[in-house]
Write an enzyme that holds these catalytic residues in place. Structure first.
Site, PDB file in Angstrom:
ATOM      1  CB  CYS A  61     -23.451  75.383  75.621  1.00 47.37           C
ATOM      2  SG  CYS A  61     -24.498  76.613  76.430  1.00 47.37           S
ATOM      3  CG  PHE A  86     -27.512  77.593  65.840  1.00 47.25           C
ATOM      4  CD1 PHE A  86     -27.871  78.794  65.236  1.00 47.25           C
ATOM      5  CD2 PHE A  86     -26.734  76.715  65.116  1.00 47.25           C
ATOM      6  CE1 PHE A  86     -27.467  79.102  63.954  1.00 47.25           C
ATOM      7  CE2 PHE A  86     -26.317  77.005  63.833  1.00 47.25           C
ATOM      8  CZ  PHE A  86     -26.681  78.207  63.248  1.00 47.25           C
ATOM      9  CB  ILE A  87     -27.058  78.503  73.025  1.00 46.31           C
ATOM     10  CG1 ILE A  87     -25.709  78.006  72.495  1.00 46.31           C
ATOM     11  CG2 ILE A  87     -27.348  77.944  74.414  1.00 46.31           C
ATOM     12  CD1 ILE A  87     -25.633  76.517  72.205  1.00 46.31           C
ATOM     13  CG  PHE A 114     -65.790  68.024  49.839  1.00 46.12           C
ATOM     14  CD1 PHE A 114     -66.248  68.035  48.525  1.00 46.12           C
ATOM     15  CD2 PHE A 114     -66.160  69.061  50.679  1.00 46.12           C
ATOM     16  CE1 PHE A 114     -67.043  69.075  48.054  1.00 46.12           C
ATOM     17  CE2 PHE A 114     -66.947  70.103  50.227  1.00 46.12           C
ATOM     18  CZ  PHE A 114     -67.404  70.108  48.903  1.00 46.12           C
ATOM     19  N   GLY A 160     -56.261  79.439  51.923  1.00 48.34           N
ATOM     20  CA  GLY A 160     -55.588  80.717  52.153  1.00 48.34           C
ATOM     21  C   GLY A 160     -55.597  81.147  53.605  1.00 48.34           C
ATOM     22  CD  GLU A 207     -32.321  68.075  71.380  1.00 48.94           C
ATOM     23  OE1 GLU A 207     -31.081  67.959  71.465  1.00 48.94           O
ATOM     24  OE2 GLU A 207     -33.029  68.458  72.319  1.00 48.94           O
ATOM     25  NE  ARG A 250     -21.555  56.223  60.587  1.00 47.21           N
ATOM     26  CZ  ARG A 250     -21.081  57.421  60.921  1.00 47.21           C
ATOM     27  NH1 ARG A 250     -21.207  57.856  62.168  1.00 47.21           N
ATOM     28  NH2 ARG A 250     -20.498  58.172  60.001  1.00 47.21           N
TER      29      ARG A 250
END
Length: 381
Positions: free
Chosen positions: A123, A155-156, A276, A339, A362, A374
């Site tokens: 969390c 979003f946990i 092909f 399809g 993540e 960086r």
């Protein structure tokens, strides 16, 4: 480093592949359609040692390496990326308890987490603190021998089903140095959950908000010391990024294999599709890109195991590259079905939906680029 798996790693991979083939793949589409979280299957994974992959043996773990974990998660994802990804998140929490917990915390939590008798959720993310995780606002206030937590996490994965919530909360100043980590049991008064989110993919694991309203936990639930939480979270995410990258490779490999099987059976203009040349070229590119991603993930996992100073940079690179590659390969596999790929029957459209979120969680792939850039700029300073 060697690019060949050892005999032990081959055995570990084959065990995970067998579990994926027998316990995950036959049910993956149904679980997705019914939003079923297969707790019995998770416990079965725990019995095979997949609930505490890099937890020490003294607490019931498998004591394997991050490299071994990458091999396992790639294999599991060939059966179902959704369930493999949840097992990755669970392992991230178990690994942090093993790395940073007290003897009492380890003894209480780890044996059952390793067996996946208990499950864990991570969390960190909040509605207004996603990529800017250091700006989180959930707060923990010391009150005698307890902490009182207030805030909400968004979003946990596993929320509402997990038994342990690894919660990042602010105990001090603004910024990363004011964040601490807490082990919050599911039966904590004041802990509740939002509705199960309607998602594009990852439907076989619940995703909810975790809500803390005057949630009172003992001071012994603090992991490490106050102010160390953000450092713990970032260390956990290095391994989590490798795991989710491996899950992308495994899911994409399953999609590619399904496309190859289909192309060997489907005929057009008097010959099977795999005859092909234009389609053969596409297959060659997909296989090459997957192999490059796999090699990159193994390189980063080995650096993490070795505690190499470039490990964080390499994990960010590998996560970005492998999750982008995995999604593109799976999407191209769907195209090769024509399809039929758009139908749920072959399971490829599910893989495409599942792998899309790997480019976000993540740490988004844009954040991965920031970490890498960086690092490069600092190298030249």
């Amino acid at each position: 480093m060697s690019f060949e798996l050892t005999d032990d790693q081959v055995a570990i991979r084959d065990m995970a592949l067998s579990f994926a083939r027998d316990e995950l793949a036959p049910h993956a589409v149904e679980w997705d359609q019914t939003k079923h979280f297969p707790l019995d299957t998770l416990r079965a994974a725990g019995e095979l040692g997949m609930g505490g992959i890099y937890v020490g043996e003294e607490h019931g773990g498998s004591a394997l390496s991050r490299f071994d974990a990458a091999v396992i998660f790639e294999a599991l994802s060939q059966g179902c990326p959704t369930i493999a990804s949840y097992i990755s998140i669970h392992n991230m929490v178990a690994g942090m308890v093993d790395s940073f917990g007290t003897a009492e915390q380890k003894a209480h939590w780890l044996p059952r987490l390793c067996r996946m008798e208990w499950r864990a959720s991570y969390c960190l993310t909040e509605a207004n603190a996603g990529s800017d995780a250091a700006a989180l606002r959930t707060r923990a206030v010391r009150d005698g021998d307890h902490y009182v937590l207030n805030g909400a996490k968004q979003f946990i994965s596993g929320a509402g089903s997990s038994d342990l919530y690894f919660v990042m909360a602010r105990t001090g100043e603004d910024g990363p140095k004011g964040i601490s980590a807490f082990l919050v049991p599911s039966d904590t008064p004041g802990l509740s959950f939002g509705a199960n989110e309607h998602k594009m993919g990852w439907n076989a694991q619940p995703t909810r908000a975790v809500i803390l309203e005057d949630a009172r936990i003992p001071a012994s639930a603090l992991l490490g010391e106050e102010g160390m939480g953000f450092k713990f979270a970032m260390k956990g995410l290095d391994g989590g990024r490798i795991n989710i990258a491996a899950c992308s490779i495994g899911g994409a490999q399953a999609a590619l294999d399904a496309a190859l099987k289909y192309m060997g059976e489907r005929k057009a203009f008097g010959q099977t599709l795999d005859r092909f040349q234009a389609l053969q070229f596409r297959i060659a590119d997909m296989a090459t890109e997957l192999e490059a991603a796999r090699t990159f993930v193994h390189r980063a996992a080995a650096a993490l195991d070795a505690k190499h100073p470039d490990a964080t940079r390499l994990c960010a690179m590998a996560k970005r590259f492998a999750t982008d590659t995995g999604f593109e390969v799976a999407n191209n596999a769907l195209q090769l079905f024509g399809g039929y790929g758009y139908l749920s029957d072959y399971g490829v459209e599910k893989i495409v939906r599942d792998l899309r979120v790997h480019q976000i969680l993540e740490g988004t792939n844009e954040v991965m680029r920031l970490i890498v850039s960086r690092s490069e700029i600092a190298r030249m300073a």
